[in-house]
Design an enzyme around this catalytic site. Structure first.
Site, PDB file in Angstrom:
ATOM      1  N   ARG A   1      -6.630   2.162 -17.304  1.00  0.00           N
ATOM      2  CA  ARG A   1      -7.051   0.767 -17.442  1.00  0.00           C
ATOM      3  C   ARG A   1      -7.168   0.141 -16.057  1.00  0.00           C
ATOM      4  O   ARG A   1      -6.196   0.063 -15.316  1.00  0.00           O
ATOM      5  CB  ARG A   1      -6.086  -0.030 -18.321  1.00  0.00           C
ATOM      6  CG  ARG A   1      -6.549  -1.490 -18.489  1.00  0.00           C
ATOM      7  CD  ARG A   1      -5.928  -2.207 -19.677  1.00  0.00           C
ATOM      8  NE  ARG A   1      -4.503  -2.432 -19.531  1.00  0.00           N
ATOM      9  CZ  ARG A   1      -3.789  -3.216 -20.341  1.00  0.00           C
ATOM     10  NH1 ARG A   1      -4.381  -3.841 -21.354  1.00  0.00           N
ATOM     11  NH2 ARG A   1      -2.486  -3.364 -20.161  1.00  0.00           N
TER      12      ARG A   1
ATOM     13  N   ASP B   1       4.752  -7.811 -21.143  1.00  0.00           N
ATOM     14  CA  ASP B   1       3.848  -7.659 -20.009  1.00  0.00           C
ATOM     15  C   ASP B   1       3.135  -8.991 -19.802  1.00  0.00           C
ATOM     16  O   ASP B   1       3.529 -10.003 -20.372  1.00  0.00           O
ATOM     17  CB  ASP B   1       2.890  -6.475 -20.198  1.00  0.00           C
ATOM     18  CG  ASP B   1       1.850  -6.699 -21.290  1.00  0.00           C
ATOM     19  OD1 ASP B   1       1.824  -7.797 -21.884  1.00  0.00           O
ATOM     20  OD2 ASP B   1       1.053  -5.782 -21.545  1.00  0.00           O
TER      21      ASP B   1
END
Length: 734
Positions: free
Chosen positions: A341, A638
């Site tokens: 990612r 996160d």
């Protein structure tokens, strides 16, 4: 002062320049001078377009803010709202029907439904564990979690508890009955296994029986009938390996001599440079690029200390089995297929600066990531002395997840970037595949157009509830106060969002060609709840869903044996279960009927969550960790969880539900709690009582008090600035 090397219009941090020339380029047949000239051209050409896309985001947001401010005391007129979004170009015409044409994609993406791990690439140990989580022990996953309750003498204890072990064995036998049933009887009655004429036979007290579906026997290892061998089964494309060793500690207690049941688990893994990492400068970026290189070459290793012993963790080799007839060989991947990612279009990083007249500007990090993760991934396409012993893709593809894109123009820009990177790297066009995160509102309402913009590259779409909710709040910030965070999961738009993602993906031909994914299970310790609830994702037609750990991957893998996702997708094909009006329904609080204690509870919960995550991010550079909530339940946090918490409080502050004084008071109440939760961490620096001396505390406060001003509600600008301040302070003190 960063030491830099000039490359055309660019000035590259030496640590990055040397990494590329000395470690990444060897073995790629790419000339260093040609590579850096290509990087210079891509950055110079695409930077203005990137800037233009960000200006468009701001322009649309300003128009939406103004529209809501003019109507803030009126109930939302959904028809007028939809027409307004069309008028300003936020909501675009839906394209004609089409089918994606992506080719050269690995089976793990096209045909095998199973769990997907997401792991911070800056942590080599986590990355290795995740890559190796393709296979996992079901016995260990059950024994070590709350899936098996610690009741009736089944406590985990400090040594092996046979009562608990027996419950694990019984649970696993029940799983086998559902995934690979016998033609009669139960796996619980098994007293031995054998292979006769290429067919698996299971001995019971009533005689020998075969599998109800004999073709599910896929192979075996070892010598048949020897004390230590295994049987390989397959169901819905996922493998199950039954390990047999009557002389092992567990096998001795089992009538059939079975010592473990191993499940194919994390079929794919995303190595993350984005929301789960804290990478704010060249040193941080190079650490990530180096780990990603090692994963692709197959030579990444890490010294690990466990139970007083130290060993080197490396990537697992592939697994080899004898075919059922005893004549052939079957090789299965020993590692998860890896995506990477990249970051989105917003942030810049000073790892490279671009000379613009007399000015030097940091380069967009998303452009850098495409270039450098693409370069390092070349080593995962081939093996050899310079490329390492292992491959990632067997079809010649590099899989890049691109997050936080707003609408089809931004997807098209990413595809243009990937095409330019392929030219620089000498790769065939279409090598770099794209995973589209459906986590921004403008992408959700234009998803079909977004997919069409990447029709020859797309390999996955994925919903991300938390970021998507953060954008939902920020987009409609001026419309009024939003409902509480916990109520968001039950809103009209959320259900429409999850259903539309599947429906649009299937209509675009994703079945058998690309992944349709769903979001993360964040409660890392509550595995019994996960096993009960997360089956809803494959039942909804998702071929993959995110898990926070290898153990969770093994447990979630059971769901793909219970549910035939391909059959679910066939049932859903052709359906359109949502309307644009449902997707545009804003989650406003209908009336402000909260009691003062409810408001305080919501503010405290969010402030504690924000502080618990931010203090590790800013002070220690930890981008993803298990953060205890206000009730001490461990949650995998996160930046996505941070975005929703900070945006909700910013919204309540904007509309007078709370005051700045309420926010400050809550932060000061919660900081000592967070300090106490981190008391066992020797490197931890408390925030209380000198709150204004703590850069982490100030970052958390900034995120709330200036939340309405942050671009699309993103947390990165504040986090990066404060983290750089911490690193600068540390450098000065040294």
């Amino acid at each position: 002062m960063t030491d830099r090397v000039s490359a055309g219009n660019l000035r590259v941090a030496r640590v990055l320049y040397d990494f590329v020339n000395d470690e990444a380029l060897p073995g790629t047949d790419i000339d260093p001078d040609s590579f850096w000239a290509g990087v210079d051209k891509v950055v110079t050409d695409l930077t203005p377009r990137n800037q233009e896309l960000l200006r468009r985001r701001d322009e649309l947001q300003a128009q939406i803010d103004k529209w809501h401010r003019q109507r803030v005391i009126e109930p939302l007129d959904i028809d007028a709202y939809r027409d307004f979004l069309i008028e300003i170009g936020y909501l675009l015409p839906e394209p004609e029907d089409f089918t994606i044409t992506t080719s050269g994609v690995d089976d793990e993406i096209t045909t095998t439904a199973g769990p997907q791990l997401v792991v911070p690439v800056l942590n080599a140990r986590f990355a290795l564990n995740a890559a190796n989580a393709r296979w996992g022990s079901l016995y260990d996953a059950l024994y070590g979690t709350d899936v098996i309750p610690e009741t009736d003498g089944a406590e985990k204890g400090s040594s092996y508890n046979k009562v608990r072990g027996d419950k694990v064995i019984a649970y696993a036998r029940n799983f086998l009955d559902q995934a690979v049933p016998l033609e009669s009887g139960s796996w619980a009655d098994a007293t031995g296994l054998s292979v006769e004429d290429g067919r698996l036979q299971v001995a019971t007290a009533d005689g020998s029986v075969g599998l109800a579906e004999p073709e599910k026997f896929a192979g075996y290892t070892g010598q048949l009938g020897s004390p230590d061998w295994s049987v390989l089964l397959v169901n819905h494309g996922l493998h199950i390996e039954i390990l047999i060793d009557p002389q092992s500690p567990v096998g001795k207690t089992d009538r059939a001599g079975i010592k473990d049941v191993v499940l194919e688990s994390a079929v794919t893994t995303i190595m993350d440079f984005e929301d789960s990492v804290a990478a704010v400068d060249a040193d941080d970026k190079v650490l990530g690029y180096r780990n990603w290189l090692g994963l692709n070459k197959g030579d990444l290793s890490e010294e690990v200390s466990k139970d007083g012993k130290t060993f080197t963790r490396v990537l697992n080799a592939d697994r080899t089995y004898t075919t059922p007839d005893g004549q052939g060989e079957l090789t299965l991947p020993g590692r998860s297929l890896l995506f990477v990612r990249n970051v989105g279009h917003l942030m810049t990083n000073d790892a490279i600066v671009l000379s613009d007249g007399d000015e030097e500007k940091e380069v967009f990090e998303g452009i850098m990531d495409a270039l450098f993760t693409g370069l390092t991934a070349i080593h995962g396409l081939k093996t050899g002395e310079a490329n390492g012993p292992l491959q990632n893709s067997r079809t010649g593809s590099i899989y890049i997840v691109k997050p936080k894109m707003h609408g089809p123009d931004e997807v098209a820009f990413t595809c243009e970037l990937f095409s330019r990177v392929e030219d620089v790297l000498g790769l065939p066009q279409g090598t770099l595949k794209i995973g589209i995160m459906d986590e921004e509102r403008r992408t959700t309402v234009n998803l079909k157009a977004c997919i069409k913009a990447a029709a020859d590259r797309v390999v996955f779409i994925n919903t991300g509830f938390l970021d998507r909710t953060g954008d939902e709040i920020h987009t409609s910030m001026e419309a009024g106060p939003m409902i509480r965070k916990g109520a968001m999961k039950n809103t009209t738009w959320i259900k429409a969002y999850e259903d539309a993602n599947v429906d649009i993906g299937l209509a675009a031909g994703f079945k058998g060609k690309a992944q349709i994914g769903k979001g993360m299970w964040a409660m890392t310790e509550l595995m019994a709840d996960m096993v009960e609830q997360k089956i809803g994702q494959p039942k909804a037609g998702a071929t993959t869903a995110w898990v926070p750990s290898p153990t969770a991957a093994t447990l979630h893998a059971m769901h793909y044996h219970y549910v035939d996702v391909g059959a679910v997708q066939e049932e859903l094909a052709g359906k359109k279960r949502t309307t644009i009006e449902q997707l545009l329904t804003i989650p406003l609080a209908k009336e402000l009927a909260w009691a003062p204690e409810e408001i305080r509870e919501e503010v405290d919960n969010n402030c504690q969550s924000i502080l618990g995550y931010v203090v590790r991010w800013v002070a220690q550079g930890v981008g993803c960790s298990k953060v205890p909530d206000i009730h001490d339940v461990a949650l995998m946090e996160d930046r996505a969880t941070l975005r929703i918490s900070s945006q909700l409080l910013a919204n309540w502050l904007r509309h007078g539900v709370i005051t700045e004084e309420d926010v400050r008071a809550s932060l000061e109440r919660m900081a000592p709690l967070v300090d106490a939760q981190n008391a066992k961490d020797a490197a931890y620096q408390p925030m209380a009582p000198n709150f204004d001396d703590s850069l982490a505390f100030l970052a958390a406060q900034d995120l709330i008090l200036t939340g309405t001003q942050q671009p699309n509600g993103y947390t990165e600008p504040i986090l990066h600035r404060r983290r750089r301040e911490v690193k600068a302070r540390a450098a000065q003190s040294n």
